[in-house]
Design an enzyme around this catalytic site. Structure first.
Site, PDB file in Angstrom:
ATOM      1  N   HIS A  80       1.005  -3.258   2.841  1.00 49.13           N
ATOM      2  CA  HIS A  80       1.796  -2.798   3.418  1.00 49.13           C
ATOM      3  C   HIS A  80       0.904  -2.733   5.415  1.00 49.13           C
ATOM      4  O   HIS A  80      -0.925  -3.013   5.111  1.00 49.13           O
ATOM      5  CB  HIS A  80       1.473  -1.286   3.184  1.00 49.13           C
ATOM      6  N   LYS A 106      -7.064   1.805  13.298  1.00 44.58           N
ATOM      7  CA  LYS A 106      -7.628   2.173  11.360  1.00 44.58           C
ATOM      8  C   LYS A 106      -6.671   1.230  10.336  1.00 44.58           C
ATOM      9  O   LYS A 106      -6.080   0.411  10.081  1.00 44.58           O
ATOM     10  CB  LYS A 106      -7.051   3.881  11.691  1.00 44.58           C
ATOM     11  N   CYS A 127      -2.029  10.580   6.081  1.00 43.17           N
ATOM     12  CA  CYS A 127      -2.512  10.152   6.876  1.00 43.17           C
ATOM     13  C   CYS A 127      -2.352  11.273   8.314  1.00 43.17           C
ATOM     14  O   CYS A 127      -3.334  11.644   8.746  1.00 43.17           O
ATOM     15  CB  CYS A 127      -2.425   8.691   7.597  1.00 43.17           C
ATOM     16  N   ASP A 152      -2.064   2.025  11.251  1.00 40.64           N
ATOM     17  CA  ASP A 152      -2.478   1.629   9.770  1.00 40.64           C
ATOM     18  C   ASP A 152      -2.692  -0.207   9.821  1.00 40.64           C
ATOM     19  O   ASP A 152      -1.640  -0.874   9.860  1.00 40.64           O
ATOM     20  CB  ASP A 152      -1.610   2.109   9.071  1.00 40.64           C
ATOM     21  N   HIS A 182      -4.245  -3.120   8.455  1.00 43.85           N
ATOM     22  CA  HIS A 182      -5.328  -3.384   7.891  1.00 43.85           C
ATOM     23  C   HIS A 182      -5.223  -4.981   6.838  1.00 43.85           C
ATOM     24  O   HIS A 182      -4.266  -6.305   7.084  1.00 43.85           O
ATOM     25  CB  HIS A 182      -4.372  -3.389   5.911  1.00 43.85           C
ATOM     26  N   ASP A 222       0.643   6.782  13.064  1.00 45.64           N
ATOM     27  CA  ASP A 222       1.356   5.403  11.789  1.00 45.64           C
ATOM     28  C   ASP A 222       3.291   5.561  11.246  1.00 45.64           C
ATOM     29  O   ASP A 222       3.775   5.313  10.353  1.00 45.64           O
ATOM     30  CB  ASP A 222       0.809   5.925  10.469  1.00 45.64           C
ATOM     31  N   HIS A 262      -7.127  -6.821   2.548  1.00 40.60           N
ATOM     32  CA  HIS A 262      -7.927  -5.347   1.915  1.00 40.60           C
ATOM     33  C   HIS A 262      -7.960  -4.528   0.511  1.00 40.60           C
ATOM     34  O   HIS A 262      -7.182  -4.152  -0.520  1.00 40.60           O
ATOM     35  CB  HIS A 262      -7.004  -3.706   2.867  1.00 40.60           C
TER      36      HIS A 262
END
Ligand code: VGL
Ligand code: ZN
Length: 206
Positions: free
Chosen positions: A85, A110, A155, A50, A52, A12, A56
């Site tokens: 984010h 993810k 993470c 990351d 989203h 990330d 989310h």
């Protein structure tokens, strides 16, 4: 020299986790020159991203009267609600400009399922849904992973714990990570990784 059975997993390293980002990690961008240098030492190089959707469930502003960094019960357990984010396609979700991405073998996205957050590079936060990374590593005969990135206590931490549970050796590169440190989460994460059998090193020793 690092063997062919060892991967560098870079977690990330995205604009939103770097200074001026929506969920900025102190000094997050300071790891980038280190991570860039390390890439040339490994045969297998993997990034996570990351990623989203705008609706989310981990975003505080998608819940009524919820403060960022508060905790909510989700169908899979407790979940920290974060500032919005790494929204798919936005600047914040892009890798930091200075990060070398050209020679990376695989990018694992993810956190794209609206109702489940995903910290680990292996399992989402329901601890059941798989990202597919373990299968990829096994197909490439990888047995150990060195982990760098953001954030050490979320993470990176979950990725290390899952790697160990899945039977990989896992090494945290301490100077190539930075933490969010929410209510002592960094100390808790470091102790838990140690207890589970993670190894720790620094970039100069690799
Ligand atoms: C992360 C919180 C929310 C991380 C991602 O990369 O550590 N933390 N989403
Ligand atoms: Zn996230």
């Amino acid at each position: 020299m690092i063997g062919e059975d060892t991967a560098l997993l870079m977690i990330d390293i995205q604009n939103d986790f770097c200074p001026a980002g929506a969920l900025a990690v102190d000094d997050g961008d300071a790891i980038i020159p280190i991570v860039n240098r390390l890439q040339s030492l490994f045969h297998v190089r993997i990034l996570t991203q990351d990623w989203h959707p705008h609706h989310h469930s981990s975003f505080a502003d998608n819940h009524e009267a919820a403060e960022p960094f508060s905790v909510r019960k989700m169908h899979y357990g407790d979940q920290v609600l974060w500032p919005r984010h790494c929204v798919q396609g936005d600047h914040g979700a892009q890798f930091h400009d200075q990060l070398k991405t050209h020679d990376v073998d695989l990018i694992v996205r993810k956190g794209f399922r609206p109702s489940i957050d995903s910290y680990s590079a292996f399992f989402e936060n329901d601890r059941k849904t798989r990202t597919g990374l373990a299968g990829y590593l096994k197909e490439r005969d990888v047995r150990s992973i060195y982990v760098a990135g953001l954030a050490t206590d979320f993470c990176v931490y979950y990725s290390i714990m899952d790697a160990l549970d899945l039977g990989f050796d896992a090494v945290l590169i301490t100077d190539a990570c930075r933490a969010i440190d929410l209510d002592g989460s960094l100390d808790i994460a470091m102790a838990a990784m140690k207890a589970r059998g993670a190894k720790f090193t620094t970039s100069e020793k690799i």
